[in-house]
Design an enzyme around this catalytic site. Sequence first.
Site, PDB file in Angstrom:
ATOM      1  N   ASP A 137       0.843  -1.190   0.000  1.00  0.00           N
ATOM      2  CA  ASP A 137       0.000   0.000   0.000  1.00  0.00           C
ATOM      3  C   ASP A 137       0.885   1.249   0.000  1.00  0.00           C
ATOM      4  O   ASP A 137       1.840   1.347   0.776  1.00  0.00           O
ATOM      5  CB  ASP A 137      -0.890  -0.022   1.245  1.00  0.00           C
ATOM      6  CG  ASP A 137      -1.858   1.135   1.284  1.00  0.00           C
ATOM      7  OD1 ASP A 137      -2.664   1.256   0.353  1.00  0.00           O
ATOM      8  OD2 ASP A 137      -1.807   1.924   2.260  1.00  0.00           O
ATOM      9  N   GLU A 168       1.689   0.213  -5.020  1.00  0.00           N
ATOM     10  CA  GLU A 168       1.219   1.506  -5.505  1.00  0.00           C
ATOM     11  C   GLU A 168       2.423   2.449  -5.555  1.00  0.00           C
ATOM     12  O   GLU A 168       2.959   2.822  -4.520  1.00  0.00           O
ATOM     13  CB  GLU A 168       0.163   2.081  -4.571  1.00  0.00           C
ATOM     14  CG  GLU A 168      -1.144   1.312  -4.569  1.00  0.00           C
ATOM     15  CD  GLU A 168      -2.160   1.948  -3.645  1.00  0.00           C
ATOM     16  OE1 GLU A 168      -3.256   2.302  -4.118  1.00  0.00           O
ATOM     17  OE2 GLU A 168      -1.871   2.092  -2.440  1.00  0.00           O
TER      18      GLU A 168
END
Length: 712
Positions: free
Chosen positions: A410, A439
């Site tokens: 994340d 990400e």
Amino acid sequence: MKVDHISMSAYIDDFSMITIVVCNPFSIIPSLSLVDDKKVLQPLTIDKQEHYHNQVIYKCRTRTPIDLKNRYWVTYNDTKIPLMIGSIVRTEKFDSLYYDDSSLGANYTPESTTFKVWSPVAFAMILKYKTKHSNTFVEQNMSRSERGVWQATLDGNHHLTEYMFVVNVNHEWIETTDPYSRSITANGVHSVVIHLPETDPDGWNRSEKKINLRSKTDSIIYEVHIRDLTIHSDSGVLNKGKYLGLTEQGTKTSNGFHTGLEYIKSLGVTHVQLLPVADFGSVDETRPDSAYNWGYDPVHFFSPEGSYATNPYDPICRIKELKTLIQTLQHNGLSIILDVVYNHVYKREESSLEKLVPGYYFRYDDGGNPVNGTGVGNDTASERKMMRKFILDALTFWMSEYKVDGFRFDLMGIHDVETMKQAAEKLKSLNPGVFLLGEGWDLNTNLEPERKASLSSAKKMPSYSFFNDAFRDHVKGSIFPKGQSGFINGNNDERIKHQMSHVMKGYAGQHDKFIKAEQSINYTECHDNHTLFDLLYIRHPFEDEVMRRKRQQLALAITIFAQGVPFIHAGQECFRTKKGEENSYNLPDTINAFDWNLVEFFHKEVDYFKHLIGIRKSQPIFRDNSVELLEWNVPDGCLGFKYHLPITDIKDGASYWSKALLLFNQTTKPIIIPLEQHRWMIAIEDERYDNVVLNEDSYRLEPLSFSLLYSV
């Protein structure tokens, strides 16, 4: 001597630097001294005075270096001010002096358990514990090593002993759980010693080394939230919303359609990516139905979340049931990717990391305020040695103990490149085929741009795949409803058409090209933002729903057949809706639950999705790195791409395709596509699939449709 009544605080900012903060400047140069527990005084010399946000800051030098094993006060006239830990913990010297590679946490054996916790800034530490046979806590002093690791050993078998650390930091005693807790009591009130073999389900082979031999481009990722997938009233699942719910065999709706595990197996996806399963703070584990969350608010990074367990009060249960889920999915041919959140914590002030070493594990601006690139009030500092160790220890623990196949990071752009490279090296030594993705957004955190593990660093991080925002935005448009629309919305802008060729080749669009296509995670929908179905409704409010569904099917075909790795959000294949809600991270099941009635209603579309996956998996032309991709000459409103797999690269078997032609019509009118003199077969035509010979020199492409032609 008269005492000026002045608000003052003092901080250790370096080994010979004290910072004194006051609201108003001293009227005269004060007499300042440093005093320790032994009442040894040394004068402080003011080096400089600064002003910052209505405060006055005095930088003072000490004559002898600060010893962090001592407690200090600053004396000002007759006033004694406790000296607090400041930015000293963020200096290179601190990292150099106190980095320790010990095995932290509760290290269990049947004969004894040794507790180790890192806190070089603690003046004292007490182990507070309660055995499973006792109702009261007892305390034992801990000893400190030179590098700041506090240790205590308890003789005997302490499996299921509850414990806490009581630490004296910044002149006060506070309690905290162990940041390395392998398990916890309900809601993480206490850490728990665990003999991990006791948590193994039947058939769990602890000596087995998990090895994944599937290449990334042979993978298709399906993103799932534990609670969402089984909580629906017609899921046919007994353990709704739990780890065990996804282990149940043969579950069906009341009308006999497969659900849960059986459904996922039937799709043909290769990887199940689970939204966070590490302990998070926003759901009361004793009342799991009282709140909902995705789980991006981590508290204990080594322990599973208890709201998904059938008994959150049992520290073994949460581990055993998560292992059972992983084991079941793997036995059914599915690989497991865990969504991990190391870029921030739930509440910084309440985090065990912050309590043990205030200011160390997080990034701060020049004014000493936490930076907020994550948007949740704190960014972790992966570049610091003990935070890097924490991340690597957590990853290797989940891989070795839970046997997972990969990790999705994340907000990976918050982390530094070196940490991520070390993580890849370590994890690949355990499983050479581990799937790593993240990400790579470039976020506003206090780290030099070239050190961020963002998309712009993709070439430095060849082991990682990145969510490709250029793919997403060019296919469906901006994630923001008022932003630019994409190809499937009918945007025929030449720039969009030009970028679509890069999108299909697995490029990162406006970023540098990836080293290889497998670094591109191709997606048009995930748990974040609107579902594609809801976004299309916002962008085309007056359009017939059938037309909007056709637009979504265009996006699905592009996602599956573009070079790179397809990523599908659970329910995308059956037009999942969250009733128009953009950010459902804490909204109820009525918004988030996977609606199994949609699977029934759109069973033909689901079968179409399965067929597309089947083609991708069976045909190397969509997965082989040596494939040539050329743009096909098509009229405005269309996109055409020809895939060519050289004869020498075609595997044994006449059924493999040497050429494939992908045609996309973004308009609401049929378009005639010129064909070269070549024998083509129609594999997909406007959501129908059949092998039909095409002997024409042109092809009619239906409105808002995708066609796939091939040649052997």
